[in-house]
Design an enzyme around this catalytic site. Structure first.
Site, short mmCIF file in Angstrom:
data_model
loop_
_atom_site.label_atom_id
_atom_site.label_comp_id
_atom_site.label_asym_id
_atom_site.label_seq_id
_atom_site.Cartn_x
_atom_site.Cartn_y
_atom_site.Cartn_z
N SER A 12 0.78 -21.07 -39.73
CA SER A 12 1.51 -20.12 -40.57
C SER A 12 2.89 -19.92 -39.97
O SER A 12 3.03 -19.44 -38.83
CB SER A 12 0.76 -18.79 -40.60
N HIS A 37 1.08 -23.07 -44.07
CA HIS A 37 0.89 -21.78 -44.74
C HIS A 37 2.19 -20.98 -44.69
O HIS A 37 2.80 -20.83 -43.64
CB HIS A 37 -0.23 -21.03 -44.00
N ASP A 39 3.93 -17.32 -45.75
CA ASP A 39 3.64 -15.93 -46.14
C ASP A 39 4.84 -15.28 -46.81
O ASP A 39 5.91 -15.16 -46.22
CB ASP A 39 3.29 -15.11 -44.89
N MET A 41 6.14 -11.78 -48.37
CA MET A 41 5.88 -10.33 -48.40
C MET A 41 7.07 -9.62 -49.03
O MET A 41 8.22 -9.98 -48.77
CB MET A 41 5.68 -9.81 -46.98
N HIS A 70 1.30 -18.01 -49.79
CA HIS A 70 0.45 -16.81 -49.87
C HIS A 70 1.32 -15.64 -50.32
O HIS A 70 2.15 -15.15 -49.55
CB HIS A 70 -0.16 -16.59 -48.46
N MET A 72 2.01 -12.04 -50.96
CA MET A 72 1.62 -10.65 -50.71
C MET A 72 2.67 -9.77 -51.39
O MET A 72 3.50 -9.12 -50.75
CB MET A 72 1.56 -10.39 -49.20
N MET A 141 -9.01 -12.55 -46.16
CA MET A 141 -8.14 -12.00 -45.10
C MET A 141 -9.02 -11.47 -43.98
O MET A 141 -9.94 -10.69 -44.22
CB MET A 141 -7.28 -10.86 -45.64
N GLY A 146 0.16 -8.19 -43.78
CA GLY A 146 1.46 -7.56 -43.55
C GLY A 146 2.14 -8.02 -42.27
O GLY A 146 3.36 -8.02 -42.20
N GLY A 149 -0.12 -11.64 -35.70
CA GLY A 149 -0.51 -11.16 -34.37
C GLY A 149 -1.47 -9.99 -34.33
O GLY A 149 -1.60 -9.34 -33.30
N ASP A 179 -7.61 -16.14 -42.97
CA ASP A 179 -6.23 -15.90 -42.51
C ASP A 179 -6.16 -14.58 -41.75
O ASP A 179 -6.49 -13.52 -42.29
CB ASP A 179 -5.33 -15.86 -43.76
N GLY A 180 -5.70 -14.66 -40.50
CA GLY A 180 -5.43 -13.46 -39.72
C GLY A 180 -6.24 -13.39 -38.43
O GLY A 180 -7.46 -13.40 -38.47
N GLY A 181 -5.51 -13.37 -37.31
CA GLY A 181 -6.17 -13.18 -36.02
C GLY A 181 -7.02 -14.35 -35.57
O GLY A 181 -7.92 -14.18 -34.74
N GLY A 201 -1.30 -18.38 -37.06
CA GLY A 201 0.12 -18.09 -36.88
C GLY A 201 0.48 -17.95 -35.41
O GLY A 201 0.95 -18.90 -34.77
N SER A 202 0.22 -16.77 -34.85
CA SER A 202 0.67 -16.53 -33.47
C SER A 202 -0.07 -17.40 -32.46
O SER A 202 0.50 -17.77 -31.44
CB SER A 202 0.56 -15.06 -33.11
C1 DX5 Z 1 -0.77 -11.82 -42.37
C2 DX5 Z 1 -0.42 -13.20 -42.88
C3 DX5 Z 1 -0.91 -14.30 -42.00
C4 DX5 Z 1 -0.26 -14.34 -40.64
C5 DX5 Z 1 -1.31 -14.76 -39.68
O1 DX5 Z 1 -0.51 -10.86 -43.33
O2 DX5 Z 1 -0.99 -13.40 -44.17
O3 DX5 Z 1 -0.82 -15.57 -42.62
O4 DX5 Z 1 0.80 -15.26 -40.57
O5 DX5 Z 1 -0.82 -14.60 -38.40
P1 DX5 Z 1 -1.81 -14.51 -37.16
O6 DX5 Z 1 -2.54 -15.85 -37.10
O7 DX5 Z 1 -0.89 -14.29 -36.01
O8 DX5 Z 1 -2.76 -13.38 -37.40
ZN ZN Z 2 -1.07 -15.55 -44.94
#
Ligand code: DX5
Ligand code: ZN
Length: 229
Positions: A12, A37, A39, A41, A70, A72, A141, A146, A149, A179-181, A201-202
């Site tokens: 991401s 991916h 994001d 927002m 994605h 949001m 999710m 939002g 990390g 997706d997420g963490g 992502g992170s």
């Molecule tokens: C969060 C995003 C994710 C984000 C994931 O709202 O939709 O795609 O980039 O980042 P990590 O992997 O760091 O949780």
């Molecule tokens: Zn995402």
């Protein structure tokens, strides 16, 4: 289904260094990924702002990777066609943002992209029962959307299992994305629960070397599939 397919890792770019976005993408491409991916927002649906169609357009110019956008945002009907025009191959919309979800998914497909639907951690899988035959993929999710990390919410694995069971019983074809963490500590569990696509992502872009971080996740995913075969 899980035995024969290898889950994909989708870096991401939210956690990438935007001043060096091209290099960051090249780095994860070297690990052999197939999907990226992105994001989007809007500061309304989620309390953060990220990027718009011009960035997708620029990314499209430098890579052949499948671009998974994605959304949001509160008004996906208005913006999905613009992101597809900019180069998105896949667009996902939040169930919570769509009054006419069936119509929105069909619109994305008719604009030429694969259509995904996303569920926030608090939204039950049962809310998608009537669109599972239509959607190309479902994104669960595993954090509240939002920010990158954030810490993984373990109860969301149960939702992946529920969804996987519905897919198996109904002989349906949608893919399952999470997706997420996600990172080395939980990617195996996610794949074993039924995920086909893992967004990271992170754990990729905040590591010392993004290419190595992706390769490590890919290796863990391979082992997870072998172990459950
Ligand atoms: C969060 C995003 C994710 C984000 C994931 O709202 O939709 O795609 O980039 O980042 P990590 O992997 O760091 O949780
Ligand atoms: Zn995402």
């Amino acid at each position: 289904m899980r035995e024969n397919t290898l889950a994909e890792i989708l870096p991401s770019i939210l956690s990438a260094d935007f001043a060096r976005l091209g290099e960051e993408i090249s780095s994860v491409e070297r690990a052999g990924i197939r999907m990226l991916h992105i994001d989007v927002m809007d500061g309304h649906f989620v309390p953060n702002l990220t990027l718009g169609p011009p960035v997708v357009k620029s990314v499209r110019r430098i890579t052949k990777l499948t671009l998974d956008v994605h959304l949001m945002i509160t008004d996906p009907d208005r913006y999905a066609p613009i992101f597809i025009e900019a180069g998105a191959d896949m667009v996902s919309v939040h169930q919570e943002a769509c009054t006419h979800l069936d119509r929105t998914l069909r619109m994305i497909q008719s604009e030429g992209a694969r259509a995904g639907v996303v569920l926030n951690p608090a939204t039950p899988v049962s809310t998608l029962d009537e669109v599972l035959e239509l959607a190309d993929y479902v994104l669960i999710m595993s954090v509240n959307p939002g920010f990158g990390g954030q810490a993984f919410l373990p109860h969301t694995l149960r939702k992946v299992r529920t969804l996987e069971e519905k897919r198996r019983r109904g002989k349906m074809n949608f893919s399952i994305e999470m997706d997420g963490g996600l990172g080395p500590d939980n990617v195996v569990e996610a794949v074993q629960a039924g995920c086909d696509w893992i967004v990271a992502g992170s754990s990729v872009f905040h590591s010392e070397n993004a290419e190595t971080a992706v390769k490590r996740l890919q290796q863990l995913v391979r082992q997870a599939v072998t172990a459950s075969a």
